[in-house]
Write a protein that holds these residues in place. Structure first.
Motif, short mmCIF file in Angstrom:
data_model
loop_
_atom_site.label_atom_id
_atom_site.label_comp_id
_atom_site.label_asym_id
_atom_site.label_seq_id
_atom_site.Cartn_x
_atom_site.Cartn_y
_atom_site.Cartn_z
N CYS A 135 0.65 -0.88 0.06
CA CYS A 135 0.05 -0.18 0.16
C CYS A 135 0.77 1.31 -0.04
CB CYS A 135 -0.82 0.16 1.28
SG CYS A 135 -2.20 -1.05 1.26
N ASP A 137 3.51 4.16 -2.63
CA ASP A 137 3.28 5.37 -3.90
C ASP A 137 4.83 4.14 -4.23
OD1 ASP A 137 2.50 8.23 -5.11
OD2 ASP A 137 4.90 6.82 -5.05
N ASP A 144 1.17 5.26 1.29
CA ASP A 144 -0.38 6.04 0.43
C ASP A 144 -1.01 5.99 2.05
OD1 ASP A 144 -2.18 6.17 -0.90
OD2 ASP A 144 -2.21 4.92 -2.70
N ALA A 145 -1.41 6.81 2.48
CA ALA A 145 -2.20 6.87 3.63
C ALA A 145 -3.92 6.84 2.93
CB ALA A 145 -2.44 8.19 4.54
N ALA A 146 -4.21 7.18 1.56
CA ALA A 146 -5.14 7.09 1.25
C ALA A 146 -5.77 5.96 1.01
CB ALA A 146 -5.36 8.18 -0.27
N HIS A 147 -5.22 4.80 0.53
CA HIS A 147 -5.11 3.53 0.22
C HIS A 147 -6.31 3.70 0.98
CE1 HIS A 147 -5.04 -0.74 -1.02
NE2 HIS A 147 -3.89 -0.40 -1.92
N PRO A 148 -7.62 2.77 0.37
CA PRO A 148 -8.80 2.03 1.35
C PRO A 148 -8.00 1.13 2.52
CG PRO A 148 -8.79 1.97 -0.88
CD PRO A 148 -6.79 2.01 -1.28
N ARG A 151 -6.83 3.19 4.80
CA ARG A 151 -8.14 3.64 5.50
C ARG A 151 -8.55 2.72 6.53
NH1 ARG A 151 -9.95 7.82 1.90
NH2 ARG A 151 -11.30 8.15 2.79
N HIS A 152 -8.96 1.65 6.29
CA HIS A 152 -9.42 0.37 6.53
C HIS A 152 -8.89 0.13 7.60
CE1 HIS A 152 -10.25 -3.73 8.24
NE2 HIS A 152 -11.72 -3.40 8.13
#
Ligand code: CS2
Length: 497
Positions: A135, A137, A144-148, A151-152
Motif C-alpha cells: 500500500c 506509492d 499511501d495513506a489514502a489507500h482503501p 484507511r480501513h
C-alpha cells in the motif's frame, strides 16, 4: 480414486521423491509468513526445510494468506505438505516440503493471525505479498495513506486487512505485553525492500500513535533481501504430471527452475535460522545484489512480458528463444549494466548471459501475461530508475524506452491483432481512461501516461529526452509492431540467434 498427499501417505512416495525425514510433530513455530503464494513455497519455505532437515526444531513456519482461502483449502487436508518440482528441459526432480506448520486465512479470522504474530516464539515475520501489498506509492516508496486498505486499518486496527496493518498491530501488541519485536523480513521485489517496508510500517504506526511509530522506527529490524527463483503459476498440467510422479494427488504443488538465490542482510536481533544450510548468503550490504536482480532480471522480465505479449508470445521461454527479442534483451542489458554497481565477484554481462539461459528454460510455462501484471507497481524499480541514471549521464535509452512504450501499448488494452487484453493492475482503470481520452496521438498518450506521478515521480515527466524517446518508441511500435520495433532498435537482431 488416487490418495491425497498427507502425513499418512508420505511413507508411500516413490524413493526418488525427497521428503521430510525429521519429526514434524516436534517442530515449533519461529516464523509467521504473510503471503502464501507459489514463490514463498518454492523459495523461503524450501530453504527453511533444509534447516529443519539439518536438525533445527524451532523454525517452523506459520503461513497466512491475506486474501483468498484457496491455498489453505488445498494444503490443510495435506497436513501442510506440498511438492516442489524443479524442472529443466525434460528433467524433473521432486521434493515434498514440510516446513509449513500452520495455515491461516487472514480475512476469516484476523485475531487468530494476530495471536500467532504475538506468540513470543515467533522471532521473524516474513512477507511475500507482491509489490502492491505494501500500500505504498511505488515512485516515492512512501505509505499511501489514502489507500482503501490503510484507511480501513486505521479505522479498525484490531482487525486489519493490509500487510502493514498486521505488522503494526502485532508489533503494538507485543510492545504492550513486553515481548521483544519480531524481525520483519520482506521477500518482495521492492527497491531497498527492508528499508522501504520499515518506512511504510513506521509511518502507519505513527498515524495511529506517534510514539508507536517512533518505537517501530527505532526498535524493529527490517533487514534487506534479494530473492530470486523463477516460479510460474501452477497449471492443471503441472498438477497431473506431479500426481503421476508422486503416485498421489497434490492439490497445489509448485514448479520452478533449479536456480535459487537468497541474499540477506545479516541483521536479526532476535535470532534467525541458519538459512546458509539451504543456500542463502548473508551479507552486510544487499544493495548491489538487489539492484542487479531487480534491474537486470526483473527489468528484462517486464520488457519481455510487454514486447513478447504484443508480439504474440505466450511464455517467457517462447519470447526469449525468439532471436529478435533475445538480441533486444542483450541491448537492454547493455543499457542497464553500466548504471549499476556489480556485486563483489560478479561480472554483470556474465550474469546477463545466465539470465538468458534461465529465461529460455522451455520446461517452465511462465506466461508473459502473468509478468505483465501490476506494471504500475513494477516499472519504477525495474526500468525507470535506470532511465533516471542514464539520462542524468546524458546516455541514450532506446531499449528502455521501447519497453516502457510497450507497457503503454499493453495497458491501452488492445493487442496488435485488435484483441482486448485482460490488464491486471491496481491502476488499470485510470490508466485506460487517460489513454482513451488521449486518442491515438503519440504525444498526447505519452503526456497522459507521464502524469501518473505514482509511477513516474515528479522528475521524469520534466525530462524532454524521456518524452522524446517514448514518443519515438510508441510511434514505432504502433507502426511496425513489437517484434519489428525490437529489431529496429537492435539492428544486429537480423543476424539470427
Ligand atoms: C517476475 C518475478 O512476475 C514477475 O514480475 O518478474 O516474479 C520473477 O520471476 C522473480 O522475481 C524471479 O526471482
Amino acid at each position: 480414486m488416487t490418495a491425497r498427499l498427507s502425513a499418512a501417505t508420505l511413507a508411500r512416495l516413490p524413493e526418488a521423491v525427497a521428503r521430510p525425514r525429521y519429526d514434524r510433530a516436534a517442530v515449533t513455530p519461529g516464523i509467521v509468513h504473510l503471503g502464501l503464494g507459489a514463490f514463498h513455497r518454492a523459495h523461503q519455505a524450501v530453504m527453511t526445510e533444509a534447516v529443519l532437515d539439518a536438525g533445527a526444531r524451532d523454525w517452523g513456519i506459520i503461513a497466512a494468506s491475506l486474501r483468498s482461502p484457496a491455498t489453505r483449502d488445498a494444503l490443510a487436508p495435506q497436513d501442510g505438505l506440498y511438492a516442489v518440482a524443479t524442472r529443466e528441459d525434460d528433467r524433473q526432480t521432486l521434493r515434498v516440503i514440510g516446513s509449513l506448520s500452520g495455515l491461516h486465512v487472514a480475512p476469516e479470522d484476523p485475531a487468530a493471525l494476530l495471536r500467532a504474530m504475538t506468540d513470543p516464539r515467533i522471532r521473524i515475520v516474513s512477507l511475500t505479498v507482491t509489490e502492491k501489498g505494501y500500500c505504498h506509492d511505488p515512485a516515492s516508496g512512501e505509505l499511501d495513506a489514502a489507500h482503501p486498505d490503510i484507511r480501513h486499518d486505521l479505522g479498525a486496527p484490531g482487525a486489519p486487512r493490509s500487510a502493514p496493518g498486521f505488522l503494526v498491530e502485532a508489533l503494538r501488541l507485543r510492545r504492550a505485553a513486553g515481548i521483544a519485536p519480531f524481525t520483519v523480513l520482506c521477500c518482495d521485489n521492492l527497491p531497498a525492500n527492508g528499508a522501504t517496508v520499515g518506512r511504510v510500517t513506521a509511518r502507519l504506526g505513527a498515524l495511529r500513535d506517534a510514539d508507536l511509530g517512533a518505537w517501530i522506527a527505532g526498535e524493529v529490524a527490517f533487514p534487506g533481501t534479494m530473492v530470486d527463483r523463477i516460479v510460474p503459476a501452477t497449471t492443471e498440467e503441472d498438477r497431473a504430471r506431479i500426481a503421476a510422479a508422486l503416485g498421489c494427488d497434490d492439490a497445489w504443488p509448485v514448479v520452478g527452475e533449479a536456480f535459487s538465490q537468497w541474499v540477506i542482510e545479516d541483521h536479526f536481533p532476535s535470532g534467525r535460522p541458519e538459512w546458509e544450510i539451504g543456500g542463502a548468503t548473508f551479507v552486510a550490504d544487499v544493495a548491489p545484489f538487489e539492484l542487479m536482480k531487480l534491474r537486470m532480471l526483473n527489468g528484462a522480465h517486464s520488457a519481455l512480458a510487454y514486447l513478447g505479449y504484443l508480439a504474440g508470445h505466450e511464455t517467457v521461454a517462447e519470447a526469449s528463444n525468439d532471436p529478435v527479442l533475445a538480441a533486444y534483451l542483450h541491448g537492454l542489458w547493455a543499457e542497464i549494466a553500466p548504471a549499476i554497481p556489480a556485486p563483489p565477484g560478479v561480472e554483470l554481462l556474465d550474469y546477463a548471459t545466465r539470465l538468458l539461459a534461465r529465461f529460455r528454460n522451455r520446461a517452465l510455462r511462465h506466461r508473459t501475461w502473468q509478468i505483465a501484471m501490476d506494471g504500475s507497481q513494477k516499472l519504477p524499480q525495474r526500468l525507470l530508475e535506470t532511465v533516471r541514471m542514464r539520462l542524468a549521464g546524458g546516455q541514450p535509452i532506446p531499449h528502455l524506452a521501447l519497453a516502457i512504450a510497450a507497457w503503454l501499448r499493453y495497458v491501452g488494452g488492445r493487442g496488435e491483432d485488435g484483441a482486448p487484453i485482460d490488464v491486471r493492475d491496481p491502476l488499470a482503470a485510470p490508466l485506460r481512461q487517460a489513454l482513451d481520452a488521449a486518442g491515438g496521438d503519440a504525444s498526447r498518450l505519452v503526456s497522459a501516461a507521464l502524469r501518473f506521478g505514482a509511477i513516474f515521480g515528479d522528475d521524469l515527466p520534466c525530462m524532454p529526452q524521456l518524452r522524446a524517446a517514448l514518443m519515438e518508441s510508441y510511434t514505432l511500435l504502433a507502426g511496425v509492431g513489437a517484434r519489428d520495433a525490437a529489431r529496429t532498435v537492435t539492428p544486429r537482431a537480423t543476424g539470427g540467434a
